[in-house]
Design a protein around this motif. Structure first.
Motif, PDB file in Angstrom:
ATOM      1  N   VAL A   1     -19.125  64.351 -20.083  1.00  0.00           N
ATOM      2  CA  VAL A   1     -17.876  65.111 -19.973  1.00  0.00           C
ATOM      3  C   VAL A   1     -17.986  66.051 -18.778  1.00  0.00           C
ATOM      4  CG1 VAL A   1     -16.337  66.775 -21.095  1.00  0.00           C
ATOM      5  CG2 VAL A   1     -17.470  64.991 -22.461  1.00  0.00           C
ATOM      6  N   GLY A   2     -17.080  65.902 -17.816  1.00  0.00           N
ATOM      7  CA  GLY A   2     -17.065  66.779 -16.654  1.00  0.00           C
ATOM      8  C   GLY A   2     -16.429  68.111 -16.975  1.00  0.00           C
ATOM      9  N   VAL A   3     -17.062  69.187 -16.529  1.00  0.00           N
ATOM     10  CA  VAL A   3     -16.544  70.547 -16.765  1.00  0.00           C
ATOM     11  C   VAL A   3     -16.552  71.334 -15.460  1.00  0.00           C
ATOM     12  CG1 VAL A   3     -17.210  70.568 -19.204  1.00  0.00           C
ATOM     13  CG2 VAL A   3     -18.842  71.369 -17.481  1.00  0.00           C
ATOM     14  N   ALA A   4     -16.107  72.581 -15.534  1.00  0.00           N
ATOM     15  CA  ALA A   4     -15.842  73.337 -14.310  1.00  0.00           C
ATOM     16  C   ALA A   4     -17.103  73.801 -13.585  1.00  0.00           C
ATOM     17  CB  ALA A   4     -14.963  74.553 -14.634  1.00  0.00           C
ATOM     18  N   ASN A   5     -18.191  74.038 -14.317  1.00  0.00           N
ATOM     19  CA  ASN A   5     -19.413  74.567 -13.699  1.00  0.00           C
ATOM     20  C   ASN A   5     -20.569  74.472 -14.677  1.00  0.00           C
ATOM     21  OD1 ASN A   5     -19.421  77.147 -15.346  1.00  0.00           O
ATOM     22  ND2 ASN A   5     -17.468  77.382 -14.260  1.00  0.00           N
ATOM     23  N   GLY A   6     -21.753  74.832 -14.220  1.00  0.00           N
ATOM     24  CA  GLY A   6     -22.940  74.726 -15.048  1.00  0.00           C
ATOM     25  C   GLY A   6     -22.970  75.684 -16.212  1.00  0.00           C
ATOM     26  N   LEU A   7     -22.490  76.923 -16.012  1.00  0.00           N
ATOM     27  CA  LEU A   7     -22.443  77.886 -17.117  1.00  0.00           C
ATOM     28  C   LEU A   7     -21.543  77.372 -18.235  1.00  0.00           C
ATOM     29  CD1 LEU A   7     -22.965  80.598 -18.488  1.00  0.00           C
ATOM     30  CD2 LEU A   7     -21.173  81.605 -17.053  1.00  0.00           C
ATOM     31  N   ASP A   8     -20.384  76.845 -17.877  1.00  0.00           N
ATOM     32  CA  ASP A   8     -19.490  76.285 -18.893  1.00  0.00           C
ATOM     33  C   ASP A   8     -20.125  75.091 -19.600  1.00  0.00           C
ATOM     34  OD1 ASP A   8     -17.661  78.181 -18.209  1.00  0.00           O
ATOM     35  OD2 ASP A   8     -16.127  76.803 -17.470  1.00  0.00           O
ATOM     36  N   ALA A   9     -20.918  74.310 -18.874  1.00  0.00           N
ATOM     37  CA  ALA A   9     -21.603  73.181 -19.503  1.00  0.00           C
ATOM     38  C   ALA A   9     -22.511  73.663 -20.627  1.00  0.00           C
ATOM     39  CB  ALA A   9     -22.404  72.406 -18.463  1.00  0.00           C
TER      40      ALA A   9
ATOM     41  N   SER B   1     -25.239  71.531 -13.482  1.00  0.00           N
ATOM     42  CA  SER B   1     -24.433  72.210 -12.468  1.00  0.00           C
ATOM     43  C   SER B   1     -24.466  71.380 -11.203  1.00  0.00           C
ATOM     44  CB  SER B   1     -25.011  73.601 -12.173  1.00  0.00           C
ATOM     45  OG  SER B   1     -24.472  74.126 -10.966  1.00  0.00           O
ATOM     46  N   PHE B   2     -23.327  71.321 -10.514  1.00  0.00           N
ATOM     47  CA  PHE B   2     -23.261  70.654  -9.213  1.00  0.00           C
ATOM     48  C   PHE B   2     -22.899  71.666  -8.122  1.00  0.00           C
ATOM     49  CE2 PHE B   2     -21.823  67.370 -12.343  1.00  0.00           C
ATOM     50  CZ  PHE B   2     -23.014  66.640 -12.346  1.00  0.00           C
ATOM     51  N   TYR B   3     -23.392  72.889  -8.288  1.00  0.00           N
ATOM     52  CA  TYR B   3     -23.234  73.912  -7.251  1.00  0.00           C
ATOM     53  C   TYR B   3     -23.678  73.319  -5.909  1.00  0.00           C
ATOM     54  CZ  TYR B   3     -23.575  78.589  -5.164  1.00  0.00           C
ATOM     55  OH  TYR B   3     -23.406  79.691  -4.373  1.00  0.00           O
ATOM     56  N   PRO B   4     -23.068  73.725  -4.798  1.00  0.00           N
ATOM     57  CA  PRO B   4     -23.298  73.033  -3.520  1.00  0.00           C
ATOM     58  C   PRO B   4     -24.750  72.893  -3.067  1.00  0.00           C
ATOM     59  CG  PRO B   4     -21.355  74.417  -3.343  1.00  0.00           C
ATOM     60  CD  PRO B   4     -21.956  74.709  -4.696  1.00  0.00           C
ATOM     61  N   THR B   5     -25.635  73.807  -3.488  1.00  0.00           N
ATOM     62  CA  THR B   5     -27.027  73.721  -3.034  1.00  0.00           C
ATOM     63  C   THR B   5     -27.885  72.785  -3.887  1.00  0.00           C
ATOM     64  OG1 THR B   5     -27.602  75.644  -4.390  1.00  0.00           O
ATOM     65  CG2 THR B   5     -27.012  76.053  -2.076  1.00  0.00           C
ATOM     66  N   LYS B   6     -27.357  72.260  -4.977  1.00  0.00           N
ATOM     67  CA  LYS B   6     -28.152  71.403  -5.859  1.00  0.00           C
ATOM     68  C   LYS B   6     -28.495  70.077  -5.175  1.00  0.00           C
ATOM     69  CE  LYS B   6     -27.470  74.413  -9.194  1.00  0.00           C
ATOM     70  NZ  LYS B   6     -28.508  75.396  -9.551  1.00  0.00           N
ATOM     71  N   ASN B   7     -29.488  69.375  -5.712  1.00  0.00           N
ATOM     72  CA  ASN B   7     -29.829  68.064  -5.146  1.00  0.00           C
ATOM     73  C   ASN B   7     -28.618  67.133  -5.158  1.00  0.00           C
ATOM     74  OD1 ASN B   7     -32.339  69.304  -5.284  1.00  0.00           O
ATOM     75  ND2 ASN B   7     -33.402  67.415  -5.814  1.00  0.00           N
ATOM     76  N   LEU B   8     -27.826  67.215  -6.231  1.00  0.00           N
ATOM     77  CA  LEU B   8     -26.502  66.576  -6.248  1.00  0.00           C
ATOM     78  C   LEU B   8     -25.482  67.701  -6.260  1.00  0.00           C
ATOM     79  CD1 LEU B   8     -24.665  64.105  -6.388  1.00  0.00           C
ATOM     80  CD2 LEU B   8     -24.879  64.163  -8.880  1.00  0.00           C
TER      81      LEU B   8
ATOM     82  N   ALA C   1     -18.800  72.890  -9.994  1.00  0.00           N
ATOM     83  CA  ALA C   1     -18.579  71.697 -10.803  1.00  0.00           C
ATOM     84  C   ALA C   1     -19.735  71.558 -11.780  1.00  0.00           C
ATOM     85  CB  ALA C   1     -18.483  70.444  -9.930  1.00  0.00           C
ATOM     86  N   GLY C   2     -19.490  70.887 -12.905  1.00  0.00           N
ATOM     87  CA  GLY C   2     -20.543  70.694 -13.891  1.00  0.00           C
ATOM     88  C   GLY C   2     -20.253  69.494 -14.769  1.00  0.00           C
ATOM     89  N   ALA C   3     -21.222  69.154 -15.616  1.00  0.00           N
ATOM     90  CA  ALA C   3     -21.050  68.030 -16.541  1.00  0.00           C
ATOM     91  C   ALA C   3     -22.005  68.181 -17.711  1.00  0.00           C
ATOM     92  CB  ALA C   3     -21.278  66.697 -15.844  1.00  0.00           C
ATOM     93  N   ILE C   4     -21.673  67.509 -18.804  1.00  0.00           N
ATOM     94  CA  ILE C   4     -22.503  67.510 -20.013  1.00  0.00           C
ATOM     95  C   ILE C   4     -22.754  66.077 -20.444  1.00  0.00           C
ATOM     96  CG2 ILE C   4     -22.717  68.305 -22.411  1.00  0.00           C
ATOM     97  CD1 ILE C   4     -20.413  70.326 -21.712  1.00  0.00           C
TER      98      ILE C   4
END
Length: 361
Positions: free
Chosen positions: A54-62, A180-187, A193-196
């Motif tokens: 499930v895609g979510v808005a960010n890592g904290l929300d995940a 989390s898919f924050y811009p500095t992450k490997n992805l 952006a985030g996902a669960i």
């Protein structure tokens, strides 16, 4: 100057594809929860050989939505490492739960399974592990504890895209894997952006409700939900970069292997172990004169970062939640850790230059 990271350079190889995706997005006129989100969820699930994402808005929300999905009672306790980034602890507090901080293993910086056992109480309902710096936690004993004591396991995978423990991917061990898919992450996306990852269809359907105001059908709200939807544009960008994740990880591992081989023994380097496939989101060293070392490197045109300069128990925001406790292992890590350049943008020659300067310190 050798930067710690340069996002413009990092995304340059994908620039034309990103521009084309934006043009298609603009032309299509569908901006929220469209085909790109659904396709990314499917592709991210396939990468992990899992069924539900499930895609979510960010890592904290995940993390928050994963906890909310469990239906815990206010005041229940969640075990969490004492040296994590504050977001992990904030997710527990936002859900009305009590964070119980546990010290890491001093050789891995990840949560110590033996310390988890010592921290269990009748109120413990979950273990929130953090795969810090891109290395998985020691998941076999952690999962044994969870199964024996009937605890939920939430994995904070914000720094561990593609990391493995005994050839199994981060995010696939517990009940939930939060990314989390924050811009500095490997992805990394080009924004938040985030996902669960979750294991059951029941949790999958509930998470889809929770991220969208508690709604399964438009204007019909079955649960108290949130506005936490993965952005359609960011999903399209992530779809471009996901096929390159393994390449990015291999490059960072190559740079890390150069550090490991040639950096002298006055620095404590990440531990290498065949059970772990680390993706080195962060390549960190420990040194007792960390601040002096950081300044020395900057004088030599090498930019570094500190992950993280302030331990959770010393954060003003958490003083009402973490009072009366001492975390000496965590404190030592926060006082001595330094993150060195180790990005997809860096070359081996640059890393050899960093090592040459470091070894003269």
């Amino acid at each position: 100057m050798i930067p710690y990271e340069n996002l413009k350079t990092l995304n340059h190889p994908f620039e034309e594809q990103l521009k084309n995706k934006f043009a298609l997005f603009l032309d299509k006129g569908w901006y929220i929860l469209g085909a790109e989100v659904a396709l990314f969820e499917r592709e991210f699930a396939d990468y992990h050989q899992e069924k539900y994402v499930v895609g979510v808005a960010n890592g904290l929300d995940a993390l928050i939505l994963s906890l909310q999905c469990c239906g815990f009672k206010r005041g229940d306790e969640v075990i969490v490492p004492s040296n994590t980034y504050i977001a992990t602890i904030l997710s527990i507090i936002h859900c009305g739960l009590v964070p119980v901080l546990v010290e890491p293993d001093s050789s891995t910086y990840n949560i110590d399974p033996k310390a988890i056992l010592q921290s269990l109480t009748e109120k413990t309902v979950a273990i929130m592990v953090v795969h810090l710096y891109g290395q998985c936690c020691e998941m076999d004993p952690i999962m044994e504890i969870a199964v024996h004591h009937q605890l939920k396991v939430i994995e904070d995978c914000a720094q561990a895209h593609g990391a493995k423990y005994k050839n199994k991917l981060a995010g696939t061990f517990g009940d939930f894997g939060a990314f989390s898919f924050y811009p500095t992450k490997n992805l990394g996306a080009l924004g938040d952006a985030g996902a669960i990852i979750c294991k059951s269809e029941t949790d999958y359907l509930k998470l889809k409700q929770l991220r969208n105001y508690g709604s399964e059908k438009k204007y019909h709200n079955g649960v108290i939900g949130y506005n936490s939807r993965l952005d359609e544009l960011q999903a399209s960008f992530l779809r471009i970069k996901l096929p390159h994740l393994d390449e990015i990880n291999r490059h960072k591992r190559k740079l890390a292997s150069v550090y490991n081989a040639y950096l002298n023994d006055s620095f404590i380097k990440p531990r290498e172990d065949t059970d772990f496939y680390s993706v080195y989101h962060i390549y960190n060293i420990l040194h007792p004169e960390r601040d002096k070392l950081k300044h020395y490197l900057l004088e030599n045109n090498i930019v570094t970062e500190i992950h993280y300069p302030v331990a959770p128990q010393d954060q003003p925001a958490l003083k009402g939640y973490l009072t009366g406790y001492d975390y000496p292992i965590s404190a030592k890590i926060h006082q001595r850790t330094l993150s060195l350049p180790c990005s997809f943008i860096h070359t081996e020659d640059e890393i050899f230059h960093v090592i040459e300067i470091l070894n003269k310190f």
